[in-house]
Design a protein around this motif. Sequence first.
Motif, PDB file in Angstrom:
ATOM      1  N   LYS A 165       0.836  -1.200   0.000  1.00 36.21           N
ATOM      2  CA  LYS A 165       0.000   0.000   0.000  1.00 36.21           C
ATOM      3  C   LYS A 165       0.876   1.256   0.000  1.00 36.21           C
ATOM      4  CE  LYS A 165      -4.215  -1.801   0.428  1.00 36.21           C
ATOM      5  NZ  LYS A 165      -3.875  -3.200   0.206  1.00 36.21           N
ATOM      6  N   ASN A 166       0.387   2.305  -0.659  1.00 36.84           N
ATOM      7  CA  ASN A 166       1.131   3.571  -0.708  1.00 36.84           C
ATOM      8  C   ASN A 166       0.616   4.528   0.353  1.00 36.84           C
ATOM      9  OD1 ASN A 166       2.895   3.162  -3.007  1.00 36.84           O
ATOM     10  ND2 ASN A 166       0.989   3.026  -4.166  1.00 36.84           N
ATOM     11  N   VAL A 167       1.494   4.883   1.270  1.00 38.20           N
ATOM     12  CA  VAL A 167       1.121   5.811   2.323  1.00 38.20           C
ATOM     13  C   VAL A 167       1.931   7.088   2.138  1.00 38.20           C
ATOM     14  CG1 VAL A 167       0.981   6.191   4.806  1.00 38.20           C
ATOM     15  CG2 VAL A 167       0.674   3.890   3.889  1.00 38.20           C
ATOM     16  N   THR A 168       1.223   8.223   2.055  1.00 43.71           N
ATOM     17  CA  THR A 168       1.888   9.504   1.869  1.00 43.71           C
ATOM     18  C   THR A 168       1.793  10.293   3.166  1.00 43.71           C
ATOM     19  OG1 THR A 168       1.159   9.423  -0.419  1.00 43.71           O
ATOM     20  CG2 THR A 168       1.985  11.535   0.390  1.00 43.71           C
ATOM     21  N   ILE A 169       2.947  10.670   3.693  1.00 44.07           N
ATOM     22  CA  ILE A 169       2.980  11.429   4.940  1.00 44.07           C
ATOM     23  C   ILE A 169       3.422  12.848   4.587  1.00 44.07           C
ATOM     24  CG2 ILE A 169       3.987  11.580   7.247  1.00 44.07           C
ATOM     25  CD1 ILE A 169       4.408   8.569   7.175  1.00 44.07           C
ATOM     26  N   VAL A 170       2.590  13.831   4.940  1.00 44.99           N
ATOM     27  CA  VAL A 170       2.789  15.176   4.426  1.00 44.99           C
ATOM     28  C   VAL A 170       2.994  16.182   5.545  1.00 44.99           C
ATOM     29  CG1 VAL A 170       1.833  16.956   2.907  1.00 44.99           C
ATOM     30  CG2 VAL A 170       1.119  14.572   2.628  1.00 44.99           C
ATOM     31  N   GLY A 171       4.008  17.023   5.404  1.00 41.57           N
ATOM     32  CA  GLY A 171       4.112  18.173   6.292  1.00 41.57           C
ATOM     33  C   GLY A 171       5.406  18.241   7.065  1.00 41.57           C
ATOM     34  N   ASP A 172       5.266  18.585   8.323  1.00 40.11           N
ATOM     35  CA  ASP A 172       6.419  18.924   9.159  1.00 40.11           C
ATOM     36  C   ASP A 172       7.136  17.659   9.643  1.00 40.11           C
ATOM     37  OD1 ASP A 172       8.179  19.994  10.931  1.00 40.11           O
ATOM     38  OD2 ASP A 172       6.683  20.959  12.204  1.00 40.11           O
ATOM     39  N   VAL A 173       7.820  17.005   8.722  1.00 40.65           N
ATOM     40  CA  VAL A 173       8.500  15.760   9.076  1.00 40.65           C
ATOM     41  C   VAL A 173       9.654  16.027  10.043  1.00 40.65           C
ATOM     42  CG1 VAL A 173       9.760  13.775   8.162  1.00 40.65           C
ATOM     43  CG2 VAL A 173       7.891  14.773   6.840  1.00 40.65           C
ATOM     44  N   LEU A 174      10.278  17.177   9.867  1.00 37.55           N
ATOM     45  CA  LEU A 174      11.454  17.517  10.669  1.00 37.55           C
ATOM     46  C   LEU A 174      11.186  17.424  12.173  1.00 37.55           C
ATOM     47  CD1 LEU A 174      14.350  18.646  10.803  1.00 37.55           C
ATOM     48  CD2 LEU A 174      13.357  20.934  10.718  1.00 37.55           C
ATOM     49  N   HIS A 175      10.054  17.957  12.607  1.00 35.04           N
ATOM     50  CA  HIS A 175       9.761  17.971  14.033  1.00 35.04           C
ATOM     51  C   HIS A 175       8.883  16.808  14.459  1.00 35.04           C
ATOM     52  CE1 HIS A 175      10.576  22.263  13.052  1.00 35.04           C
ATOM     53  NE2 HIS A 175      11.343  22.123  14.105  1.00 35.04           N
ATOM     54  N   SER A 176       8.620  15.881  13.539  1.00 34.59           N
ATOM     55  CA  SER A 176       7.583  14.891  13.818  1.00 34.59           C
ATOM     56  C   SER A 176       8.128  13.535  14.245  1.00 34.59           C
ATOM     57  CB  SER A 176       6.709  14.712  12.582  1.00 34.59           C
ATOM     58  OG  SER A 176       5.748  13.724  12.853  1.00 34.59           O
ATOM     59  N   ARG A 177       7.828  13.150  15.476  1.00 41.88           N
ATOM     60  CA  ARG A 177       8.156  11.794  15.911  1.00 41.88           C
ATOM     61  C   ARG A 177       7.158  10.813  15.313  1.00 41.88           C
ATOM     62  NH1 ARG A 177       7.366  14.413  21.708  1.00 41.88           N
ATOM     63  NH2 ARG A 177       5.143  14.789  21.663  1.00 41.88           N
ATOM     64  N   VAL A 178       5.963  11.322  15.016  1.00 43.25           N
ATOM     65  CA  VAL A 178       4.946  10.449  14.427  1.00 43.25           C
ATOM     66  C   VAL A 178       5.414   9.962  13.055  1.00 43.25           C
ATOM     67  CG1 VAL A 178       2.569  10.352  13.592  1.00 43.25           C
ATOM     68  CG2 VAL A 178       3.099  11.635  15.665  1.00 43.25           C
ATOM     69  N   VAL A 222       6.245   4.026   1.745  1.00 38.61           N
ATOM     70  CA  VAL A 222       5.999   5.324   2.370  1.00 38.61           C
ATOM     71  C   VAL A 222       6.637   6.429   1.547  1.00 38.61           C
ATOM     72  CG1 VAL A 222       6.301   6.696   4.455  1.00 38.61           C
ATOM     73  CG2 VAL A 222       5.984   4.230   4.628  1.00 38.61           C
ATOM     74  N   THR A 223       5.880   7.507   1.312  1.00 39.62           N
ATOM     75  CA  THR A 223       6.434   8.691   0.671  1.00 39.62           C
ATOM     76  C   THR A 223       6.272   9.862   1.625  1.00 39.62           C
ATOM     77  OG1 THR A 223       5.692   7.842  -1.454  1.00 39.62           O
ATOM     78  CG2 THR A 223       6.336  10.154  -1.367  1.00 39.62           C
ATOM     79  N   LEU A 224       7.379  10.561   1.889  1.00 41.42           N
ATOM     80  CA  LEU A 224       7.307  11.751   2.729  1.00 41.42           C
ATOM     81  C   LEU A 224       7.256  12.966   1.808  1.00 41.42           C
ATOM     82  CD1 LEU A 224      10.096  10.955   5.349  1.00 41.42           C
ATOM     83  CD2 LEU A 224       7.647  10.558   5.580  1.00 41.42           C
ATOM     84  N   VAL A 225       6.272  13.828   2.029  1.00 40.83           N
ATOM     85  CA  VAL A 225       6.162  15.039   1.222  1.00 40.83           C
ATOM     86  C   VAL A 225       6.288  16.235   2.143  1.00 40.83           C
ATOM     87  CG1 VAL A 225       4.732  16.350  -0.373  1.00 40.83           C
ATOM     88  CG2 VAL A 225       4.611  13.852  -0.357  1.00 40.83           C
ATOM     89  N   ALA A 226       7.254  17.104   1.848  1.00 43.12           N
ATOM     90  CA  ALA A 226       7.464  18.264   2.707  1.00 43.12           C
ATOM     91  C   ALA A 226       8.311  19.279   1.958  1.00 43.12           C
ATOM     92  CB  ALA A 226       8.175  17.846   3.990  1.00 43.12           C
ATOM     93  N   PRO A 227       8.253  20.530   2.381  1.00 44.50           N
ATOM     94  CA  PRO A 227       9.221  21.473   1.822  1.00 44.50           C
ATOM     95  C   PRO A 227      10.618  21.051   2.280  1.00 44.50           C
ATOM     96  CG  PRO A 227       7.889  22.510   3.541  1.00 44.50           C
ATOM     97  CD  PRO A 227       7.321  21.157   3.317  1.00 44.50           C
ATOM     98  N   PRO A 228      11.639  21.343   1.473  1.00 47.44           N
ATOM     99  CA  PRO A 228      13.001  20.870   1.812  1.00 47.44           C
ATOM    100  C   PRO A 228      13.441  21.282   3.214  1.00 47.44           C
ATOM    101  CG  PRO A 228      12.968  21.981  -0.326  1.00 47.44           C
ATOM    102  CD  PRO A 228      11.589  22.066   0.199  1.00 47.44           C
TER     103      PRO A 228
END
Lengths: 310, 177
Positions: free
Chosen positions: A155-168, A183-189
Amino acid sequence: MKHLLSAADLTREDAITILDTAEELLGVAKRPIKKLPTLRGRTIVNLFFEDSTRTRISFEAAAKRLSADVINFSAKGSSVSKGESLKDTALTLQAMGADAVVIRHHASGAPHRLAHSRWTRGAVVNAGDGTHEHPTQALLDAFTMRSRLGDLAGKNVTIVGDVLHSRVARSNALLLDTLGAEVTLVAPPTLLPVGVESWPVRTSYDLDAEVEKSDAVMMLRVQRERMNASFFPSAREYSRRYGLDLARMNRLPDHAIVMHPGPMNRGMEINADVADSDRSVIVEQVTNGVAVRMAVLYLLLGGATEEETA
Amino acid sequence: MSIVMDATDISRALTRITHEILERNRDAEGVVILGIPTRGDELAQRIAAKITEVEGTEIRAGSLDVTLYRDDLRLKAPRALLKTDVPEDIDDRVVVLVDDVLMSGRTIRAALDALSELGRPRAVQLAVLVDRGHRELPIRADFVGKNLPTSKSERVRVRLRETDDTEDQVSIEEGAA
């Protein structure tokens, strides 16, 4: 399993056992008497050095449904604000006979320190440490996805946003990889952590390119309280490029679900219409959270401890 | 190892238990059959199917996992939970618990605790395929397939087609003790 510190510690079998156990325990919430005698006489301490409402009450509800005694300890208004160290706090709890410590701490690695010190003999459950991990959140997310989408393999799961501060995000990436999801992480660089190349994920800067192939989209909260620099030009620009609005949601496949670990910034990373839509499983995540935490507490505390078998 | 019941014996015993259940409760009205996993579960399905056959009314068997109510949890490593699926409301119904082997009675005690949190049945009855004695609690079965006097060191093994991938069979094995 003695402690639950990181999603990376779980093998596929461990994770599946927790999810299957949670599935049985979910039924308890639907009964007239929502209580099991299983952990009678065990003491669980919720040791929260950082503000949290949902995680703490979720753990509290889980422990109480299993008949454990719960002691809530929050750093505010306690001896910690007088400068007590983690060690002394832990020794105090040990002296009171805690069988398990559920710890949330602003410092990454605090649960690990607690588990591997000789300060406490109880099981340690990480309920979020700094920007490191939050394994029970990842488990409840996986549980929610599994109940909606079936087996997570492929399954394709897209995780979007503030990955930098995210333990989740980190815990989810690790656990979902163990369970076979992509898993695909989408965030500004600026909001991707250093070293993300070594995570078992793909990364992208463009949300629009990812929505159409996502089975689940997980929106992360923009953690303003942890932001001490400008990570993006303005809230409006962030919201336009990385927020989930109706137009983007409508481009998701028909079966896809929208998730958010809470608390939400409505209008920022997620639009109110999306949060309240049929595809949103955000409220379900909370219900499942209690069942998953019951499963974790049961598997850590339900059987014989090492001292008792020895 | 000696075989004490073969497939035909088991089938006959279950047929007799079915008729005894119907005789005791007049008909299948208000009767809920709950098996204790894993083999009691399977036996419950078979009894329900036989009742449906005899009475012509559809009866669905459920399953009741008692793991979380056991009194020996702290003596062993945590066990995985099994399926609980109670098909209908049990308030004011007659619940027939089904298990494969009755010995200490502790599993049944746990089942009674589990039931009391699901509702208040009018009566609870117990059906077992084998009663081997050695009770540790004041519990007895209402319907027994076979009374099997054993020594404590022996092991009674029930194997069923669905759960064990062999022919139905009850055997006694010499235990390690």
